[in-house]
Design a protein around this motif. Structure first.
Motif, PDB file in Angstrom:
ATOM      1  N   ASP A 135      -4.442   7.939  -0.407  1.00 43.82           N
ATOM      2  CA  ASP A 135      -5.677   7.720  -1.133  1.00 43.82           C
ATOM      3  C   ASP A 135      -6.067   8.691  -2.420  1.00 43.82           C
ATOM      4  OD1 ASP A 135      -6.508   9.644   0.768  1.00 43.82           O
ATOM      5  OD2 ASP A 135      -7.845   8.274   1.966  1.00 43.82           O
ATOM      6  N   ARG A 164       0.774  -1.125   0.076  1.00 46.72           N
ATOM      7  CA  ARG A 164      -0.115  -0.030   0.042  1.00 46.72           C
ATOM      8  C   ARG A 164       1.037   1.329   0.042  1.00 46.72           C
ATOM      9  NH1 ARG A 164      -5.504  -1.382   1.280  1.00 46.72           N
ATOM     10  NH2 ARG A 164      -5.607  -3.318   0.348  1.00 46.72           N
ATOM     11  N   LYS A 178      -3.898   8.441  -5.451  1.00 42.91           N
ATOM     12  CA  LYS A 178      -4.229   7.213  -6.285  1.00 42.91           C
ATOM     13  C   LYS A 178      -5.450   7.407  -7.364  1.00 42.91           C
ATOM     14  CE  LYS A 178      -2.235   4.013  -2.790  1.00 42.91           C
ATOM     15  NZ  LYS A 178      -2.728   3.011  -1.971  1.00 42.91           N
ATOM     16  N   LYS A 194      -3.944  -0.134  -5.772  1.00 43.52           N
ATOM     17  CA  LYS A 194      -4.525   1.339  -5.645  1.00 43.52           C
ATOM     18  C   LYS A 194      -6.034   1.278  -5.266  1.00 43.52           C
ATOM     19  CE  LYS A 194      -0.747   3.353  -8.081  1.00 43.52           C
ATOM     20  NZ  LYS A 194       0.006   2.123  -8.348  1.00 43.52           N
ATOM     21  N   ARG A 219       1.963  -0.521  -5.964  1.00 42.10           N
ATOM     22  CA  ARG A 219       1.176  -0.627  -4.996  1.00 42.10           C
ATOM     23  C   ARG A 219      -0.371  -0.975  -5.513  1.00 42.10           C
ATOM     24  NH1 ARG A 219       0.823   4.664  -3.547  1.00 42.10           N
ATOM     25  NH2 ARG A 219       1.664   4.976  -5.578  1.00 42.10           N
ATOM     26  N   THR A 277       4.196  11.097  -3.787  1.00 48.26           N
ATOM     27  CA  THR A 277       3.581   9.981  -2.970  1.00 48.26           C
ATOM     28  C   THR A 277       4.165   9.598  -1.973  1.00 48.26           C
ATOM     29  OG1 THR A 277       2.528   9.309  -4.998  1.00 48.26           O
ATOM     30  CG2 THR A 277       2.460   7.720  -3.529  1.00 48.26           C
TER      31      THR A 277
END
Length: 380
Positions: free
Chosen positions: A231, A98, A234, A186, A184, A257
């Protein structure tokens, strides 16, 4: 072992030289002032220049920095499963993914706290293009996954990576961490890509590939954040994928990020390490003699472990109820928690954009949906 020089972290003999190059870098100062806010610069600089091994750097500096990040940006880290691991034993951790930096950093904090071998961890070379970040990653025992190569070079790079990871586990007794997929997750749907397993198996020195996977002590790891600090970041990629568009990253997107993951609010965090996949591998071997089917079954076994042990938070249940316009899980959160989540939704995305809102909610709700495939979730 010069053939690994392109991708390996520093050897201990190279650590002090690298630190001399970094000690006066403004990013190092910012990092140290964050980890040691009451310490005079001259003191940490002197200590840094007396550091000659990765372990010393990790324990005296990186560990303290991660502890400070947890203190300032979370409501605490809980763990489960670590007591089943053996000391002085190297494991091959395969994990849902994540956050660029924190997933592996937090795992290493937990391993150290449980007196277990810390990991060497895979990181995409696209994430460490800045010289400072590359040096810092090599000091933190990261090895590079080379991205964006043409097919023939990619094959050679994958073989080298596979061989290096196996070398770490089998020759150096060093645990290894790799994500279950490239990049990751998303959308909240954690799934193991078979290509990752096929890459790991390139170093196979056994007759049967399942014997190889059993030998390296494969351990699924599940990490869950109550709030994903990245969050909203993404969303552009999720929107592009939803509209069948090719997504092109902004120039400094990965760096932004990375920083957002570190300094953003996460609330609670949980890490669970699963059992070593031994019985599952024996069963796969007994039921399948086709390599591709075996790899497919192994990916499913990893998913089963990660999804079943994924810790669900109030944010997951709130998102599920909002997405499906129900009150199914209203007993799993308070009205205040719901209001805070809805406020976050309003602040971080365009809530009038139905598609975007649904994607944001699905990111948090999908772990609930995945858990329901395995068990009924008891509501209080």
């Amino acid at each position: 072992m010069s053939k690994f020089d392109k991708i390996r972290p520093y050897y201990d003999t190279e650590v002090n030289h690298a630190l001399k190059e970094l000690v006066n870098h403004p990013m190092m100062k910012a990092m140290m002032n964050f980890a040691y806010p009451n310490l005079d610069d001259a003191i940490w600089k002197e200590q840094l220049l007396r550091t000659y091994s990765i372990r010393d750097f990790q324990i005296n500096f990186a560990y303290q920095a991660i502890k400070k990040i947890l203190e300032k940006t979370s409501d605490g880290l809980t763990t489960s499963g670590f007591e089943k691991l053996e000391p002085n034993t190297a494991y091959y951790f395969i994990s849902n993914h994540r956050d660029i930096i924190l997933d592996t950093s937090l795992l290493n904090v937990c391993l150290f706290d449980h007196d277990l071998i810390m990991t060497a961890s895979a990181i995409g070379d696209n994430l460490v293009k800045k010289d400072f970040l590359l040096k810092l990653s090599k000091l933190n025992r990261n090895f590079l996954v080379q991205r964006g190569l043409p097919p023939r070079e990619l094959l050679q790079s994958s073989k080298l990576l596979s061989e290096y990871m196996y070398h770490l586990v089998s020759r150096e007794n060093r645990s290894v961490w790799i994500a279950q997929r490239e990049g990751r997750t998303k959308d909240g749907n954690d799934a193991t890509h078979q290509g990752v397993l096929k890459m790991i198996a390139m170093a196979n020195d056994e007759k049967d590939v399942m014997d190889f996977f059993k030998k390296i002590k494969l351990v699924p790891v599940s990490i869950s954040y109550e709030y994903d600090p990245t969050d909203a970041l993404k969303m552009p990629q999720l929107m592009a994928e939803a509209n069948d568009e090719i997504y092109i990253k902004e120039k400094n997107e990965d760096f932004i990020t990375l920083l957002s993951g570190i300094i953003g609010q996460k609330k609670r965090i949980h890490i669970h390490v699963g059992d070593v996949l031994e019985q599952e591998i024996d069963q796969i071997k007994a039921e399948n003699d086709n390599n591709n089917k075996q790899i497919q079954a192994l990916a499913q076994a990893i998913d089963d472990s990660i999804l079943q042990s994924y810790k669900l938070w109030p944010t997951n249940f709130i998102a599920y109820d909002l997405l499906h316009n129900t009150t199914t899980y209203s007993s799993m959160y308070t009205e205040k928690e719901k209001q805070l989540f809805e406020r976050r939704l309003e602040l971080r995305i365009n809530a009038d954009d139905t598609k975007q809102k649904e994607s944001f909610l699905a990111m948090y709700a999908n772990p609930v949906i995945n858990k329901l495939k395995y068990q009924e979730i008891e509501t209080n």
